[in-house]
Scaffold this motif. Structure first.
Motif, PDB file in Angstrom:
ATOM      1  N   PHE A  87       0.830  -1.203   0.000  1.00 12.75           N
ATOM      2  CA  PHE A  87       0.000   0.000   0.000  1.00 12.75           C
ATOM      3  C   PHE A  87       0.869   1.260   0.000  1.00 12.75           C
ATOM      4  O   PHE A  87       0.666   2.152  -0.799  1.00 12.75           O
ATOM      5  N   VAL A  88       1.815   1.301   0.922  1.00  8.25           N
ATOM      6  CA  VAL A  88       2.674   2.484   1.041  1.00  8.25           C
ATOM      7  C   VAL A  88       3.561   2.616  -0.186  1.00  8.25           C
ATOM      8  O   VAL A  88       3.641   3.696  -0.794  1.00  8.25           O
ATOM      9  N   ASP A  89       4.224   1.518  -0.573  1.00 10.87           N
ATOM     10  CA  ASP A  89       5.142   1.563  -1.715  1.00 10.87           C
ATOM     11  C   ASP A  89       4.422   1.813  -3.043  1.00 10.87           C
ATOM     12  O   ASP A  89       5.005   2.361  -3.967  1.00 10.87           O
ATOM     13  N   ALA A  90       3.162   1.432  -3.117  1.00  4.38           N
ATOM     14  CA  ALA A  90       2.401   1.602  -4.361  1.00  4.38           C
ATOM     15  C   ALA A  90       1.753   2.983  -4.465  1.00  4.38           C
ATOM     16  O   ALA A  90       0.999   3.241  -5.397  1.00  4.38           O
ATOM     17  N   GLY A  91       2.010   3.865  -3.518  1.00  2.00           N
ATOM     18  CA  GLY A  91       1.465   5.221  -3.580  1.00  2.00           C
ATOM     19  C   GLY A  91       0.108   5.381  -2.938  1.00  2.00           C
ATOM     20  O   GLY A  91      -0.549   6.415  -3.120  1.00  2.00           O
ATOM     21  N   GLY A  92      -0.328   4.382  -2.181  1.00  2.00           N
ATOM     22  CA  GLY A  92      -1.630   4.456  -1.543  1.00  2.00           C
ATOM     23  C   GLY A  92      -1.747   5.582  -0.537  1.00  2.00           C
ATOM     24  O   GLY A  92      -2.793   6.233  -0.427  1.00  2.00           O
ATOM     25  N   MET A  93      -0.664   5.842   0.195  1.00  2.00           N
ATOM     26  CA  MET A  93      -0.720   6.899   1.204  1.00  2.00           C
ATOM     27  C   MET A  93      -0.844   8.273   0.550  1.00  2.00           C
ATOM     28  O   MET A  93      -1.592   9.127   1.040  1.00  2.00           O
ATOM     29  N   GLN A  94      -0.168   8.477  -0.579  1.00  2.00           N
ATOM     30  CA  GLN A  94      -0.296   9.757  -1.283  1.00  2.00           C
ATOM     31  C   GLN A  94      -1.717   9.947  -1.795  1.00  2.00           C
ATOM     32  O   GLN A  94      -2.258  11.049  -1.758  1.00  2.00           O
ATOM     33  N   ARG A  95      -2.330   8.869  -2.234  1.00  2.00           N
ATOM     34  CA  ARG A  95      -3.719   8.944  -2.717  1.00  2.00           C
ATOM     35  C   ARG A  95      -4.667   9.299  -1.560  1.00  2.00           C
ATOM     36  O   ARG A  95      -5.522  10.165  -1.702  1.00  2.00           O
ATOM     37  N   VAL A  96      -4.500   8.638  -0.421  1.00  2.00           N
ATOM     38  CA  VAL A  96      -5.331   8.939   0.744  1.00  2.00           C
ATOM     39  C   VAL A  96      -5.093  10.381   1.200  1.00  2.00           C
ATOM     40  O   VAL A  96      -6.035  11.093   1.566  1.00  2.00           O
ATOM     41  N   GLU A  97      -3.855  10.822   1.168  1.00  2.00           N
ATOM     42  CA  GLU A  97      -3.535  12.198   1.547  1.00  2.00           C
ATOM     43  C   GLU A  97      -4.280  13.200   0.657  1.00  2.00           C
ATOM     44  O   GLU A  97      -4.883  14.164   1.163  1.00  2.00           O
ATOM     45  N   ALA A  98      -4.285  12.962  -0.647  1.00  2.00           N
ATOM     46  CA  ALA A  98      -4.988  13.852  -1.578  1.00  2.00           C
ATOM     47  C   ALA A  98      -6.497  13.824  -1.336  1.00  2.00           C
ATOM     48  O   ALA A  98      -7.161  14.871  -1.352  1.00  2.00           O
ATOM     49  N   ILE A  99      -7.039  12.648  -1.084  1.00  2.00           N
ATOM     50  CA  ILE A  99      -8.482  12.507  -0.814  1.00  2.00           C
ATOM     51  C   ILE A  99      -8.861  13.260   0.459  1.00  2.00           C
ATOM     52  O   ILE A  99      -9.844  14.000   0.494  1.00  2.00           O
ATOM     53  N   CYS A 100      -8.076  13.074   1.517  1.00  2.00           N
ATOM     54  CA  CYS A 100      -8.361  13.747   2.789  1.00  2.00           C
ATOM     55  C   CYS A 100      -8.227  15.260   2.652  1.00  2.00           C
ATOM     56  O   CYS A 100      -9.035  16.005   3.214  1.00  2.00           O
ATOM     57  N   ALA A 101      -7.228  15.716   1.911  1.00  2.00           N
ATOM     58  CA  ALA A 101      -7.040  17.159   1.724  1.00  2.00           C
ATOM     59  C   ALA A 101      -8.223  17.762   0.967  1.00  2.00           C
ATOM     60  O   ALA A 101      -8.727  18.827   1.351  1.00  2.00           O
ATOM     61  N   ARG A 102      -8.683  17.089  -0.088  1.00  2.00           N
ATOM     62  CA  ARG A 102      -9.859  17.576  -0.834  1.00  2.00           C
ATOM     63  C   ARG A 102     -11.096  17.575   0.052  1.00  2.00           C
ATOM     64  O   ARG A 102     -11.875  18.518   0.057  1.00  2.00           O
ATOM     65  N   GLY A 103     -11.294  16.490   0.801  1.00  2.00           N
ATOM     66  CA  GLY A 103     -12.442  16.397   1.692  1.00  2.00           C
ATOM     67  C   GLY A 103     -12.427  17.479   2.759  1.00  2.00           C
ATOM     68  O   GLY A 103     -13.456  18.098   3.039  1.00  2.00           O
ATOM     69  N   LEU A 104     -11.264  17.736   3.341  1.00  2.00           N
ATOM     70  CA  LEU A 104     -11.148  18.779   4.357  1.00  2.00           C
ATOM     71  C   LEU A 104     -11.451  20.145   3.753  1.00  2.00           C
ATOM     72  O   LEU A 104     -12.171  20.955   4.345  1.00  2.00           O
ATOM     73  N   ASP A 105     -10.926  20.395   2.570  1.00  2.00           N
ATOM     74  CA  ASP A 105     -11.185  21.662   1.893  1.00  2.00           C
ATOM     75  C   ASP A 105     -12.682  21.854   1.663  1.00  2.00           C
ATOM     76  O   ASP A 105     -13.234  22.920   1.926  1.00  2.00           O
ATOM     77  N   ARG A 106     -13.351  20.806   1.195  1.00  2.00           N
ATOM     78  CA  ARG A 106     -14.797  20.886   0.948  1.00  2.00           C
ATOM     79  C   ARG A 106     -15.581  21.060   2.257  1.00  2.00           C
ATOM     80  O   ARG A 106     -16.548  21.799   2.304  1.00  2.00           O
ATOM     81  N   LEU A 107     -15.145  20.386   3.314  1.00  2.00           N
ATOM     82  CA  LEU A 107     -15.796  20.542   4.620  1.00  2.00           C
ATOM     83  C   LEU A 107     -15.667  21.977   5.129  1.00  2.00           C
ATOM     84  O   LEU A 107     -16.630  22.550   5.643  1.00  2.00           O
ATOM     85  N   GLN A 108     -14.473  22.528   4.999  1.00  2.00           N
ATOM     86  CA  GLN A 108     -14.245  23.882   5.481  1.00  2.00           C
ATOM     87  C   GLN A 108     -15.046  24.911   4.692  1.00  2.00           C
ATOM     88  O   GLN A 108     -15.352  25.974   5.193  1.00  2.00           O
TER      89      GLN A 108
END
Length: 127
Positions: A1-22
């Motif tokens: 997961f980490v080596d395949a870029g999964g964490m970067q994908r989750v980071e982008a999803i969370c950042a977009r979600g936080l932006d929309r929530l705010q």
């Protein structure tokens, strides 16, 4: 997961979600909300020290804390974010998460948890 870029994908999803929530633009029943919930579920289900460390080294753990605080206790986002945060904290050494997150990010999480707990107690007392 980490080596395949999964964490970067989750980071982008969370950042977009936080932006929309705010911006008060994240509807509970939307594709964006579902994407955020799925990203949080991925973090919660991958319970390993490697994932926890990657979440702390990236901004994922901090974003998860901010999602909890921004969403408040009334939706499914804080519930799933708390599950993800618990998976991170449970699998990371305490010194790692204390240094990475700090009091300022954790204080609102504790406040939301308290409000959610009181709400559950009230609901159960009425049932």
């Amino acid at each position: 997961f980490v080596d395949a870029g999964g964490m970067q994908r989750v980071e982008a999803i969370c950042a977009r979600g936080l932006d929309r929530l705010q911006q008060s633009q994240l509807a509970e029943e939307s594709a964006e909300a579902d994407e955020v919930l799925l990203g949080l579920e991925a973090v919660a289900s991958l319970q390993s020290p490697a994932v926890a460390t990657a979440a702390l080294q990236s901004s994922v753990a901090g974003l998860v804390c901010q999602l909890v605080a921004a969403a408040g206790p009334g939706s499914s986002v804080p519930h799933n974010a708390l599950r993800a945060l618990w998976a991170i904290l449970r699998n990371a050494p305490p010194c790692d998460f204390a240094a990475a997150l700090g009091v300022e990010l954790l204080r609102p999480v504790v406040a939301v948890c308290g409000r959610m707990f009181v709400g559950w107690l009230r609901q159960n007392a009425l049932d």
